[in-house]
Write a protein that holds these residues in place. Sequence first.
Motif, PDB file in Angstrom:
ATOM      1  N   ILE A  72      22.300  58.902 -31.265  1.00 13.46           N
ATOM      2  CA  ILE A  72      22.278  60.650 -31.133  1.00 13.46           C
ATOM      3  C   ILE A  72      21.770  61.471 -30.010  1.00 13.46           C
ATOM      4  CG2 ILE A  72      21.279  62.491 -32.657  1.00 13.46           C
ATOM      5  CD1 ILE A  72      23.807  61.192 -33.878  1.00 13.46           C
ATOM      6  N   ALA A  73      20.534  60.938 -29.529  1.00 14.73           N
ATOM      7  CA  ALA A  73      19.859  61.463 -28.456  1.00 14.73           C
ATOM      8  C   ALA A  73      21.200  61.594 -27.076  1.00 14.73           C
ATOM      9  CB  ALA A  73      18.660  60.815 -28.056  1.00 14.73           C
ATOM     10  N   LYS A  74      21.826  60.463 -26.968  1.00 16.26           N
ATOM     11  CA  LYS A  74      22.789  60.409 -26.090  1.00 16.26           C
ATOM     12  C   LYS A  74      24.136  61.305 -26.508  1.00 16.26           C
ATOM     13  CE  LYS A  74      25.740  58.418 -23.166  1.00 16.26           C
ATOM     14  NZ  LYS A  74      25.753  58.336 -21.588  1.00 16.26           N
ATOM     15  N   GLU A  75      24.611  61.157 -27.730  1.00 16.05           N
ATOM     16  CA  GLU A  75      25.798  61.881 -28.128  1.00 16.05           C
ATOM     17  C   GLU A  75      25.695  63.379 -28.281  1.00 16.05           C
ATOM     18  OE1 GLU A  75      29.005  61.149 -28.726  1.00 16.05           O
ATOM     19  OE2 GLU A  75      28.854  58.941 -28.273  1.00 16.05           O
ATOM     20  N   LYS A  76      24.489  63.749 -28.604  1.00 17.57           N
ATOM     21  CA  LYS A  76      24.241  65.197 -28.807  1.00 17.57           C
ATOM     22  C   LYS A  76      23.635  66.027 -27.657  1.00 17.57           C
ATOM     23  CE  LYS A  76      25.383  66.186 -33.136  1.00 17.57           C
ATOM     24  NZ  LYS A  76      26.203  67.302 -33.420  1.00 17.57           N
ATOM     25  N   GLY A  77      23.259  65.102 -26.719  1.00 19.77           N
ATOM     26  CA  GLY A  77      23.091  65.821 -25.368  1.00 19.77           C
ATOM     27  C   GLY A  77      21.531  66.070 -25.306  1.00 19.77           C
ATOM     28  N   PHE A  78      20.741  65.477 -26.149  1.00 18.34           N
ATOM     29  CA  PHE A  78      19.197  65.555 -26.043  1.00 18.34           C
ATOM     30  C   PHE A  78      18.619  64.802 -24.890  1.00 18.34           C
ATOM     31  CE2 PHE A  78      19.971  66.076 -30.896  1.00 18.34           C
ATOM     32  CZ  PHE A  78      19.473  67.396 -30.945  1.00 18.34           C
ATOM     33  N   PHE A  79      18.931  63.869 -24.684  1.00 16.69           N
ATOM     34  CA  PHE A  79      18.277  63.017 -23.347  1.00 16.69           C
ATOM     35  C   PHE A  79      18.821  63.991 -22.386  1.00 16.69           C
ATOM     36  CE2 PHE A  79      18.834  58.635 -25.318  1.00 16.69           C
ATOM     37  CZ  PHE A  79      17.522  58.634 -25.661  1.00 16.69           C
ATOM     38  N   ALA A  80      20.149  64.729 -22.163  1.00 16.12           N
ATOM     39  CA  ALA A  80      20.447  65.071 -20.831  1.00 16.12           C
ATOM     40  C   ALA A  80      19.873  66.542 -21.019  1.00 16.12           C
ATOM     41  CB  ALA A  80      22.142  65.451 -20.959  1.00 16.12           C
ATOM     42  N   LYS A  81      19.544  67.309 -22.165  1.00 12.63           N
ATOM     43  CA  LYS A  81      18.724  68.376 -22.330  1.00 12.63           C
ATOM     44  C   LYS A  81      17.454  68.311 -21.249  1.00 12.63           C
ATOM     45  CE  LYS A  81      16.441  71.287 -25.614  1.00 12.63           C
ATOM     46  NZ  LYS A  81      15.828  71.436 -26.944  1.00 12.63           N
ATOM     47  N   HIS A  82      16.848  67.262 -21.553  1.00 17.89           N
ATOM     48  CA  HIS A  82      15.387  67.027 -20.927  1.00 17.89           C
ATOM     49  C   HIS A  82      15.494  66.492 -19.442  1.00 17.89           C
ATOM     50  CE1 HIS A  82      13.231  68.383 -24.227  1.00 17.89           C
ATOM     51  NE2 HIS A  82      14.033  67.894 -25.077  1.00 17.89           N
ATOM     52  N   GLY A  83      16.750  66.329 -18.802  1.00 21.93           N
ATOM     53  CA  GLY A  83      16.810  65.835 -17.402  1.00 21.93           C
ATOM     54  C   GLY A  83      17.480  64.406 -17.500  1.00 21.93           C
ATOM     55  N   MET A  84      17.588  63.789 -18.498  1.00 20.92           N
ATOM     56  CA  MET A  84      18.061  62.513 -18.462  1.00 20.92           C
ATOM     57  C   MET A  84      19.573  62.429 -18.593  1.00 20.92           C
ATOM     58  SD  MET A  84      15.579  60.576 -17.657  1.00 20.92           S
ATOM     59  CE  MET A  84      15.945  59.027 -17.749  1.00 20.92           C
ATOM     60  N   THR A  85      20.189  62.569 -17.523  1.00 18.94           N
ATOM     61  CA  THR A  85      21.518  62.862 -17.623  1.00 18.94           C
ATOM     62  C   THR A  85      22.403  61.736 -17.590  1.00 18.94           C
ATOM     63  OG1 THR A  85      21.388  63.370 -15.209  1.00 18.94           O
ATOM     64  CG2 THR A  85      21.765  65.230 -16.757  1.00 18.94           C
ATOM     65  N   ASP A  86      21.679  60.643 -17.213  1.00 14.87           N
ATOM     66  CA  ASP A  86      22.551  59.383 -17.159  1.00 14.87           C
ATOM     67  C   ASP A  86      21.805  58.241 -17.947  1.00 14.87           C
ATOM     68  OD1 ASP A  86      24.425  57.477 -16.015  1.00 14.87           O
ATOM     69  OD2 ASP A  86      23.171  57.223 -14.096  1.00 14.87           O
ATOM     70  N   VAL A  87      22.056  58.335 -19.123  1.00 12.07           N
ATOM     71  CA  VAL A  87      21.308  57.291 -20.161  1.00 12.07           C
ATOM     72  C   VAL A  87      22.488  56.669 -20.767  1.00 12.07           C
ATOM     73  CG1 VAL A  87      19.955  56.956 -22.333  1.00 12.07           C
ATOM     74  CG2 VAL A  87      19.347  59.058 -20.698  1.00 12.07           C
ATOM     75  N   GLU A  88      22.523  55.265 -20.440  1.00 10.89           N
ATOM     76  CA  GLU A  88      23.208  54.521 -21.030  1.00 10.89           C
ATOM     77  C   GLU A  88      22.762  53.747 -22.095  1.00 10.89           C
ATOM     78  OE1 GLU A  88      26.060  50.348 -19.944  1.00 10.89           O
ATOM     79  OE2 GLU A  88      25.255  51.728 -18.356  1.00 10.89           O
ATOM     80  N   VAL A  89      23.579  53.846 -23.398  1.00 18.35           N
ATOM     81  CA  VAL A  89      23.002  52.907 -24.450  1.00 18.35           C
ATOM     82  C   VAL A  89      24.217  52.013 -24.660  1.00 18.35           C
ATOM     83  CG1 VAL A  89      21.709  54.700 -25.713  1.00 18.35           C
ATOM     84  CG2 VAL A  89      24.099  54.931 -25.982  1.00 18.35           C
ATOM     85  N   ALA A  90      23.491  50.713 -24.470  1.00 14.75           N
ATOM     86  CA  ALA A  90      24.343  49.356 -24.250  1.00 14.75           C
ATOM     87  C   ALA A  90      24.141  48.690 -25.467  1.00 14.75           C
ATOM     88  CB  ALA A  90      23.950  48.810 -23.132  1.00 14.75           C
ATOM     89  N   LYS A  91      25.238  48.447 -26.228  1.00 19.11           N
ATOM     90  CA  LYS A  91      25.156  47.566 -27.443  1.00 19.11           C
ATOM     91  C   LYS A  91      24.844  46.045 -27.083  1.00 19.11           C
ATOM     92  CE  LYS A  91      28.317  47.999 -30.690  1.00 19.11           C
ATOM     93  NZ  LYS A  91      29.511  47.649 -31.539  1.00 19.11           N
TER      94      LYS A  91
END
Length: 447
Positions: A72-91
């Motif tokens: 959700i932090a990735k999909e809803k933009g919460f990581f990006a909102k705090h500057g982490m614009t390139d987060v990969e969540v890898a299964k």
Amino acid sequence: MSNFPRRKFISTVAASVAGSFLLKGCLGNPPETSTTTTTTVASPNTAVSGQLETNTVKLGYLPIVESAPLIIAKEKGFFAKHGMTDVEVAKQANWGAARDNVEIGSAGGGIDGGQWQMPMPYLISQGVITKNSVKLPMYILAKLNTQGNGIAIAKKHEGKQVGLDLKTAKDYILGFKGTGTPFKAAYTFPKANQDFWIRYWLAASGIDPDKDVNLITVPAAQTVANMKTGTMDGFSTGDPWPYRLVSEKIGFISALTAEIWPNHPEEYLAMRADWVDKNPKAAKALLKGLMEAQQWCDKPENRTELAQIVSKPGYFNVPITILQGPFQGKYDLGDGKPVVNDFKKSVLYWQDEKGSVSYPYKSHDLWFLTESVRWGFLPKDTLGKAKEWIDKVNREDLWKEAAKELGIPASEIPQSISRGVETFFDGVKFDPEKPEAYLSSLKIKKV
Ligand code: CA
């Protein structure tokens, strides 16, 4: 042991559905335009305090409800909102693959951290489960969730009163030992949460998990196949698996972990220590994004959308119907048991009846280490070293800093590193001030 196959560490498709998923109704700090994608949030970032050392990180996850806040932090933009614009969540294909990938690190095609069962960050830091016993220091940054796990039992055992309290079913279960095919149950990784939950549950009713039954590590898909054909009796695992087994009429749920230990610590966000040391501001930015995601995930009104997002092929790849019930605390347990309908028994991410879910209490790390001693997974002298280990690995200080910077009210920031005395379903108590007293109070143990 050094020749185990180099697993396909990029066993994953990074689940990135970038570009296809529009931010809608993003909480908190919505982007200026509603067409911004999660990977390119370009709105002026007032939420970012100071320059981050990096905007990039790779986090591993397993397709169970514990990982929802990362997704959700990735999909809803919460990581990006705090500057982490390139987060990969890898299964990750399994927990062993996650461990291998964190040893490799993202520079080598692995991961920088992500979702862990406990006490995996300790076992990796101490070199207990790493290749050639190499010590790879890790930091625990947050707890991802409580509850949301359970013990499923194969259908052929219906009607035998295999429930939370096993006292009436004890002889039935012990009876299989005499037949030469003892009651057999699986978890997906040994010496961690799901192994602990089934051991605690069995031992509380006088069944010795090491002598009376056969507990083994088996991949989830194979366990389900074996339960179908009747060659596996039980499965200790996270949602959606237990409920899925009920809905597919393969088995029933004997106990929810929410019943074994209400509001128990479950899985954690932990990172390679070298990544955090090199990128302390980025680590806190990750934490802030995670915290906002955890708050979002905990709102009952968001749970339907949560199920929609994580059920997608890029993530859990399961029918949404097997997630909707558990996310609302509605569990059809099967075996003629009353249906559970209590949101407080569902997986929770931010707050529960005991306070903070997200804050990583050091007292919980101590329980996991004590339980590891109980079952002989770690030597007895671990208790003497536990404080030192915990102070090194558990970075609740970073959690608190991030929470303050995010403006989390003081009432939601724990004052103590201990949650105090914990009580299990059988009345046993764990006092973090006296782990030895807990160990001596237990009748069944290996230590
Ligand atoms: Ca779990």
